[in-house]
Enzyme design. Structure first.
Site, PDB file in Angstrom:
ATOM      1  N   CYS A 101       7.936  51.204 -66.135  1.00 20.42           N
ATOM      2  CA  CYS A 101       6.631  51.050 -65.460  1.00 20.42           C
ATOM      3  C   CYS A 101       6.083  49.641 -65.621  1.00 20.42           C
ATOM      4  O   CYS A 101       5.088  49.282 -64.992  1.00 20.42           O
ATOM      5  CB  CYS A 101       5.631  52.061 -66.005  1.00 20.42           C
ATOM      6  SG  CYS A 101       6.234  53.745 -65.969  1.00 20.42           S
ATOM      7  N   LYS A 350      -4.115  56.414 -62.196  1.00 25.17           N
ATOM      8  CA  LYS A 350      -4.523  57.807 -62.030  1.00 25.17           C
ATOM      9  C   LYS A 350      -4.878  58.133 -60.582  1.00 25.17           C
ATOM     10  O   LYS A 350      -4.419  59.137 -60.039  1.00 25.17           O
ATOM     11  CB  LYS A 350      -5.736  58.099 -62.946  1.00 25.17           C
ATOM     12  CG  LYS A 350      -6.376  59.467 -62.726  1.00 25.17           C
ATOM     13  CD  LYS A 350      -5.438  60.568 -63.145  1.00 25.17           C
ATOM     14  CE  LYS A 350      -5.540  61.852 -62.391  1.00 25.17           C
ATOM     15  NZ  LYS A 350      -4.955  61.868 -61.048  1.00 25.17           N
ATOM     16  N   HIS A 354       0.717  55.352 -58.622  1.00 29.98           N
ATOM     17  CA  HIS A 354       1.641  54.667 -59.539  1.00 29.98           C
ATOM     18  C   HIS A 354       3.064  54.610 -58.973  1.00 29.98           C
ATOM     19  O   HIS A 354       3.955  55.303 -59.440  1.00 29.98           O
ATOM     20  CB  HIS A 354       1.603  55.394 -60.882  1.00 29.98           C
ATOM     21  CG  HIS A 354       2.409  54.747 -61.979  1.00 29.98           C
ATOM     22  ND1 HIS A 354       2.708  53.398 -62.012  1.00 29.98           N
ATOM     23  CD2 HIS A 354       2.976  55.280 -63.105  1.00 29.98           C
ATOM     24  CE1 HIS A 354       3.426  53.132 -63.093  1.00 29.98           C
ATOM     25  NE2 HIS A 354       3.609  54.253 -63.761  1.00 29.98           N
TER      26      HIS A 354
HETATM   27  N1  COA Z   1      -3.360  63.801 -59.676  1.00 25.03           N
HETATM   28  C1  COA Z   1      -4.107  64.435 -58.749  1.00 25.03           C
HETATM   29  N2  COA Z   1      -3.583  65.275 -57.833  1.00 25.03           N
HETATM   30  C2  COA Z   1      -2.260  65.434 -57.840  1.00 25.03           C
HETATM   31  C3  COA Z   1      -1.414  64.801 -58.768  1.00 25.03           C
HETATM   32  C4  COA Z   1      -2.010  63.949 -59.705  1.00 25.03           C
HETATM   33  N3  COA Z   1      -1.272  63.330 -60.613  1.00 25.03           N
HETATM   34  N4  COA Z   1      -0.132  65.143 -58.522  1.00 25.03           N
HETATM   35  C5  COA Z   1      -0.169  65.973 -57.472  1.00 25.03           C
HETATM   36  N5  COA Z   1      -1.440  66.151 -57.066  1.00 25.03           N
HETATM   37  C6  COA Z   1      -1.927  67.025 -56.003  1.00 25.03           C
HETATM   38  C7  COA Z   1      -1.131  66.899 -54.734  1.00 25.03           C
HETATM   39  O1  COA Z   1      -1.740  65.959 -53.851  1.00 25.03           O
HETATM   40  C8  COA Z   1      -1.225  68.287 -54.180  1.00 25.03           C
HETATM   41  O2  COA Z   1      -2.498  68.471 -53.582  1.00 25.03           O
HETATM   42  P1  COA Z   1      -2.670  69.348 -52.244  1.00 25.03           P
HETATM   43  O3  COA Z   1      -2.194  70.733 -52.623  1.00 25.03           O
HETATM   44  O4  COA Z   1      -4.134  69.226 -51.968  1.00 25.03           O
HETATM   45  O5  COA Z   1      -1.782  68.681 -51.256  1.00 25.03           O
HETATM   46  C9  COA Z   1      -1.184  69.163 -55.433  1.00 25.03           C
HETATM   47  O6  COA Z   1      -1.698  68.347 -56.481  1.00 25.03           O
HETATM   48  C10 COA Z   1       0.194  69.661 -55.804  1.00 25.03           C
HETATM   49  O7  COA Z   1       1.081  68.569 -55.681  1.00 25.03           O
HETATM   50  P2  COA Z   1       2.562  68.606 -56.229  1.00 25.03           P
HETATM   51  O8  COA Z   1       3.286  67.391 -55.747  1.00 25.03           O
HETATM   52  O9  COA Z   1       3.146  69.959 -55.942  1.00 25.03           O
HETATM   53  O10 COA Z   1       2.305  68.480 -57.786  1.00 25.03           O
HETATM   54  P3  COA Z   1       3.348  68.694 -58.885  1.00 25.03           P
HETATM   55  O11 COA Z   1       2.854  69.806 -59.759  1.00 25.03           O
HETATM   56  O12 COA Z   1       4.716  68.817 -58.331  1.00 25.03           O
HETATM   57  O13 COA Z   1       3.270  67.305 -59.674  1.00 25.03           O
HETATM   58  C11 COA Z   1       2.641  66.150 -61.648  1.00 25.03           C
HETATM   59  C12 COA Z   1       2.168  67.009 -60.479  1.00 25.03           C
HETATM   60  C13 COA Z   1       1.432  65.852 -62.526  1.00 25.03           C
HETATM   61  C14 COA Z   1       3.697  66.878 -62.473  1.00 25.03           C
HETATM   62  C15 COA Z   1       3.203  64.815 -61.082  1.00 25.03           C
HETATM   63  O14 COA Z   1       2.169  64.156 -60.383  1.00 25.03           O
HETATM   64  C16 COA Z   1       3.733  63.916 -62.183  1.00 25.03           C
HETATM   65  O15 COA Z   1       4.838  64.107 -62.652  1.00 25.03           O
HETATM   66  N6  COA Z   1       2.973  62.898 -62.590  1.00 25.03           N
HETATM   67  C17 COA Z   1       3.403  62.006 -63.679  1.00 25.03           C
HETATM   68  C18 COA Z   1       4.249  60.878 -63.150  1.00 25.03           C
HETATM   69  C19 COA Z   1       4.794  60.048 -64.272  1.00 25.03           C
HETATM   70  O16 COA Z   1       5.223  60.551 -65.295  1.00 25.03           O
HETATM   71  N7  COA Z   1       4.809  58.711 -64.114  1.00 25.03           N
HETATM   72  C20 COA Z   1       5.292  57.828 -65.131  1.00 25.03           C
HETATM   73  C21 COA Z   1       4.246  57.624 -66.151  1.00 25.03           C
HETATM   74  S1  COA Z   1       4.803  56.802 -67.602  1.00 25.03           S
END
Ligand code: COA
Length: 410
Positions: A101, A350, A354
């Protein structure tokens, strides 16, 4: 090699100007754009943004640095330095930089080192990631390759940051509500940023009750999986050329006056502390020393809030708040407009999103635009422009093994 504290080194770093900046329109799930589209958008976008009087002459770009974490897996495309160089008629030398990252800020410092050595005078730095063609499970697996494969096998980044959150809550009494306050604030800030992945307000309750990802971190504690690109043009010259031959003066362009880069163990198990990122403390110390400033001088910062706890760690480790008080300061409104220091006005990772390789360059691009133009803030009765003199960018690789801090001056 000169020490970072050497006066000449400080002077050389002070002379690097950010003469153009660009953030792709916008961050998010960009189904209609490929990796190559995002790279092209950034290259031609930043060339347009140097001057209002016309396009920058691409021949001014002597080298291109491209940051990306995982295009080999996400997009089956490696050799990105060649992909970007061929967009220029003169095929400038090009290097791809990877550091999870922190890829973006590592590309920035690689470019700055080349400028400070005198090898080049004007270069482009570009960051890109196209992640959403994979579902979240697949993306999580790819991202987890930035943790320690031997010691942390099977863990995910939400799980690793959950350990840091638990430790901070245990040691300092940081609460669920304080974590939520980071997310609420950053989603609110993203409403000022038309390029943000999310443009929606959330309440403390909504964040605290969103679905569990890795206890105590919930969906709305996490940065999303995003597509996007960003770019800056850096120069040590006083002026450059536009395509029609006109000159563009760099006198009023923002400058990079401090940078720090530090490393720590990749695995959390080897770290001295789980409630501080020591690489942040070290990188910040170097950056402040070079800039001749302290954390008290910084009015605005883009910090690496890949999870809400990461922002609390950052604002404490950067010296904005005493250790253990970052959560309460956020809940008290000290990190939003009108507070002690404005943290993540873009919405941060957030809410702005990202796209991993793009993030470090985006932070600097966003802050350069902020220093040049200020930010429009709505007050009770009217809109006013807030202006800033100094800004800080803080970019973290993985769970804190790599950290880069940049300090910018208007
Ligand atoms: N914040 C806010 N909303 C989020 C979100 C987030 N981080 N991630 C997904 N959503 C929303 C989507 O827009 C979707 O909304 P909708 O139903 O209104 O369209 C809903 O939540 C479901 O989305 P989906 O893609 O199915 O979510 P998910 O459960 O598959 O993924 C996380 C959610 C948190 C697991 C994923 O965003 C993630 O892995 N984030 C971390 C990424 C990371 O680790 N980066 C490196 C950091 S070191």
């Amino acid at each position: 090699m000169k020490k970072q504290t050497d006066k000449n080194a400080v002077r050389e770093i002070k002379s690097v100007k950010i003469v153009g900046s660009f953030i792709s329109d916008h961050f998010g799930e960009l189904w209609d754009k490929s990796l190559n589209d995002l790279i092209k958008e950034a290259v031609f976008g930043v060339l347009k943004n140097v001057s209002k009087d016309g396009d920058f002459d691409p021949k001014e770009i002597e080298a291109v640095y491209i940051a990306n974490m995982a295009s080999g897996i996400f997009n089956n495309q490696l050799h990105l330095n060649a992909v970007v160089s061929e967009l220029f008629e003169h095929f400038p030398p090009s290097i791809r930089v990877e550091g999870a990252c922190a890829s973006g800020s590592l590309a920035m410092i690689t470019a700055q080192d080349a400028l400070n050595s005198g090898r080049y005078k004007t270069v482009m730095v570009l960051g890109v990631e196209k992640m959403t063609d994979f579902n979240s499970n697949e993306a999580t697996k790819v991202l987890s390759s930035a943790s320690d494969y031997n010691f942390e096998y099977g863990s995910t980044f939400p799980a690793l940051y959950a350990l840091l959150a638990k430790a901070h809550m245990h040691k300092y009494g940081t609460t669920r509500e304080q974590l939520s306050a980071v997310s609420v604030k950053n989603h609110a800030h993203a409403l000022t940023n038309s390029k943000a992945h999310f443009n929606k307000l959330f309440t403390l309750e909504q964040v605290s009750q969103s679905s569990m990802v890795a206890d105590p971190l919930r969906l709305l504690d996490c940065s999303p999986v995003s597509d996007g690109s960003s770019a800056v043009i850096l120069s040590t010259k006083d002026s450059g050329k536009l395509l029609d031959g006109k000159t563009v003066n760099y006198k009023n362009k923002p400058k990079i006056i401090g940078m720090g880069h530090a490393q720590d163990f990749l695995s959390l198990a080897n770290r001295k502390s789980l409630t501080s990122l020591n690489a942040t403390i070290k990188a910040a110390k170097d950056a402040f020393k070079q800039a001749g400033l302290t954390s008290k001088d910084i009015e605005v910062a883009e910090v690496h809030d890949c999870f809400t706890i990461a922002e609390i760690l950052a604002i404490e480790d950067l010296g904005f708040f005493k250790k253990g008080t970052g959560g309460q300061a956020t809940l008290d409104g000290q990190t939003t407009f009108g507070g002690k220091v404005l943290i993540n006005p873009s919405g941060g990772l957030k809410a702005c999103g990202h796209p991993v390789g793009a993030t470090g360059v985006k932070q600097v691009a966003y802050l350069a635009e902020l220093l040049e133009n200020g930010i429009k803030v709505k007050t009770d009765r009217s809109k006013k422009i807030m202006n800033f003199k100094y800004a800080l960018a803080h970019n973290v690789g993985g769970s804190g093994a790599t950290v880069v801090v940049h300090i910018l001056e208007k």
